[in-house]
Design a protein around this motif. Structure first.
Motif, PDB file in Angstrom:
ATOM      1  N   GLY A 159      51.192  88.104   7.885  1.00  0.00           N
ATOM      2  CA  GLY A 159      51.177  88.252   9.328  1.00  0.00           C
ATOM      3  C   GLY A 159      51.782  87.071  10.056  1.00  0.00           C
ATOM      4  N   ASP A 160      51.212  85.887   9.868  1.00  0.00           N
ATOM      5  CA  ASP A 160      51.628  84.715  10.650  1.00  0.00           C
ATOM      6  C   ASP A 160      53.030  84.229  10.291  1.00  0.00           C
ATOM      7  OD1 ASP A 160      49.128  84.746  11.859  1.00  0.00           O
ATOM      8  OD2 ASP A 160      48.259  83.417  10.348  1.00  0.00           O
ATOM      9  N   LEU A 161      53.289  84.057   9.005  1.00  0.00           N
ATOM     10  CA  LEU A 161      54.560  83.442   8.605  1.00  0.00           C
ATOM     11  C   LEU A 161      55.774  84.306   8.948  1.00  0.00           C
ATOM     12  CD1 LEU A 161      55.944  81.049   7.354  1.00  0.00           C
ATOM     13  CD2 LEU A 161      55.605  82.073   5.092  1.00  0.00           C
ATOM     14  N   PRO A 162      55.804  85.601   8.603  1.00  0.00           N
ATOM     15  CA  PRO A 162      56.992  86.374   8.995  1.00  0.00           C
ATOM     16  C   PRO A 162      57.155  86.498  10.504  1.00  0.00           C
ATOM     17  CG  PRO A 162      55.287  87.797   8.058  1.00  0.00           C
ATOM     18  CD  PRO A 162      54.865  86.401   7.790  1.00  0.00           C
ATOM     19  N   THR A 163      56.042  86.612  11.216  1.00  0.00           N
ATOM     20  CA  THR A 163      56.147  86.694  12.677  1.00  0.00           C
ATOM     21  C   THR A 163      56.699  85.397  13.254  1.00  0.00           C
ATOM     22  OG1 THR A 163      54.259  88.208  12.735  1.00  0.00           O
ATOM     23  CG2 THR A 163      54.860  87.130  14.792  1.00  0.00           C
ATOM     24  N   ALA A 164      56.194  84.254  12.774  1.00  0.00           N
ATOM     25  CA  ALA A 164      56.678  82.962  13.258  1.00  0.00           C
ATOM     26  C   ALA A 164      58.153  82.771  12.923  1.00  0.00           C
ATOM     27  CB  ALA A 164      55.842  81.837  12.650  1.00  0.00           C
ATOM     28  N   THR A 165      58.575  83.190  11.732  1.00  0.00           N
ATOM     29  CA  THR A 165      59.975  83.025  11.325  1.00  0.00           C
ATOM     30  C   THR A 165      60.904  83.865  12.191  1.00  0.00           C
ATOM     31  OG1 THR A 165      59.298  82.591   9.038  1.00  0.00           O
ATOM     32  CG2 THR A 165      61.573  83.255   9.397  1.00  0.00           C
ATOM     33  N   VAL A 166      60.531  85.118  12.409  1.00  0.00           N
ATOM     34  CA  VAL A 166      61.374  86.015  13.207  1.00  0.00           C
ATOM     35  C   VAL A 166      61.460  85.542  14.653  1.00  0.00           C
ATOM     36  CG1 VAL A 166      61.476  88.329  14.193  1.00  0.00           C
ATOM     37  CG2 VAL A 166      61.092  88.037  11.739  1.00  0.00           C
TER      38      VAL A 166
END
Length: 390
Positions: A173-180
């Protein structure tokens, strides 16, 4: 005189014989119920952990897709030619994983929609950077939706353990959202100067909103990983996660600083934010690999524990049933021995009592097996069985 009949042993009553067997059956029933409940609970936990590992496998395949898509978006928004080699390779690997586990995770439909969108993206930057920004934004939205679908279908979002729950929340949840969103923020900073002056206020509000949206999941990721380390009994988790987490946190601090508007300007510095974004993305790649490995290791260890508990439960159930069966056999054998003894003691009485002989009874009526015997040379006669006299 009258010879008393032999005493016949009393036969055990039917309830006395059946009660021990009923008690054995009464013990087997609750034991079987407890074993069935424990076995069902263990089976459910085992199935959940198995599906979660499938989810981890899918998330691992989506990581390169995320990186390649964010890089391609930045290239397209900048108006440069987009190299699709990395993106196509990541798509093929993700397609293989979806074909293998998509039925179990019910992800085929979402993956098909995302793949169609990715393959429709142009090989070269669009003439209109704003159009490229919107097209890639739609693709990344579909990608994040697939992340959510995988977490829900695999059960990762319902993980019962604190350490693995925080890890899956961070990696899925957090990491892909933050990256995008960090990549989207850097691209919007690049687009802002070319927008009309009438849209500067709107653009500034959009930048501020996107900055909060990008930094929020990044901060949540740091909190999730520290919570996972603090709540875990694994000694390897902290040693493996904290070092890349510190690197990511430092890059995040730099990205936060450069994403804020500077003195005398409404927008952040494009070059500084782009470089800070690349540094943060590289740190995120390293951190993602560590998180996935640790999460998969925790799930594998849980499966081993469940398999061991299930084996021990089966052994305990077999031993308990064997002991109760042995007790039943012993009770049945005791009942048969008691019945046999009762039958032997009853047979002489059923054959008839010895005849009663009186001294004045005529010889003609005396039993054939009894003869008079003279004792002590006197005239008195004592009667006893003929065989004994002989």
């Amino acid at each position: 005189m009258t010879v008393p009949a032999p005493r016949v042993r009393r036969r055990p009553s039917v309830p006395g014989r059946v009660l021990p067997l009923l008690l054995v059956l009464a013990l087997i029933a609750p034991l079987g119920l407890l074993f069935a409940q424990a076995s069902g609970s263990t089976a459910d936990d085992h199935d959940l952990a198995t599906r979660e590992r499938l989810g981890v496998r899918y998330l691992r395949a989506l990581g390169p897709v995320t990186d390649a898509l964010v890089e391609a978006q930045s290239t397209a928004v900048a108006g440069a030619p987009v190299s699709r080699a990395a993106l196509n390779a990541a798509i093929e690997r993700a397609a293989e994983v979806d074909a293998a586990v998509g039925d179990e995770l019910r992800s085929h439909e979402r993956w098909a929609g995302l793949r169609a969108k990715l393959e429709a993206l142009p090989d070269r930057g669009l003439g209109d950077p704003e159009a490229a920004y919107r097209a890639y934004g739609e693709a990344t939205d579909l990608l994040l939706a697939l992340y959510r679908k995988v977490r829900e279908s695999s059960g990762l979002i319902r993980d019962p353990r604190a350490d693995s729950f925080f890890l899956q929340d961070g990696i899925g949840g957090d990491l892909p959202t933050a990256t995008v969103l960090a990549g989207r923020l850097a691209d919007l900073v690049r687009l802002a100067p070319a927008r009309p002056a009438a849209e500067r206020v709107k653009t500034g509000a959009e930048l501020a909103e996107l900055r909060v949206a990008a930094l929020g999941p990044a901060m949540d990721l740091v909190a999730d990983l520290r919570s996972a380390v603090d709540s875990s009994e694994s000694t390897d988790l902290g040693a493996n996660v904290l070092t890349p987490l510190d690197t990511y946190q430092r890059s995040l601090e730099a990205f936060t600083a450069f994403s804020a508007p500077g003195p005398g300007r409404a927008a952040p510095s494009t070059d500084q934010l782009t470089n800070a974004g690349l540094t943060a993305q590289n740190a995120a790649k390293e951190l993602r690999a560590v998180i996935l490995d640790q999460l998969d290791a925790l799930l594998a260890e849980r499966l081993d524990t469940l398999d061991r508990d299930r084996l021990l439960a089966r052994i305990a159930a077999v031993v308990a049933v064997a002991l109760l069966a042995g007790l039943a056999v012993v009770q049945l054998a005791a009942w048969r021995r008691g019945r046999h003894r009762s039958t032997e003691a009853r047979e002489p009485a059923e054959a008839g009592r010895p005849p009663t002989v009186r001294p004045d009874q005529p010889a003609a009526t005396r039993p054939a097996d009894r003869q008079p015997v003279t004792v002590g040379g006197g005239d008195a006669e004592r009667w006893r069985p003929f065989d004994a006299a002989r």
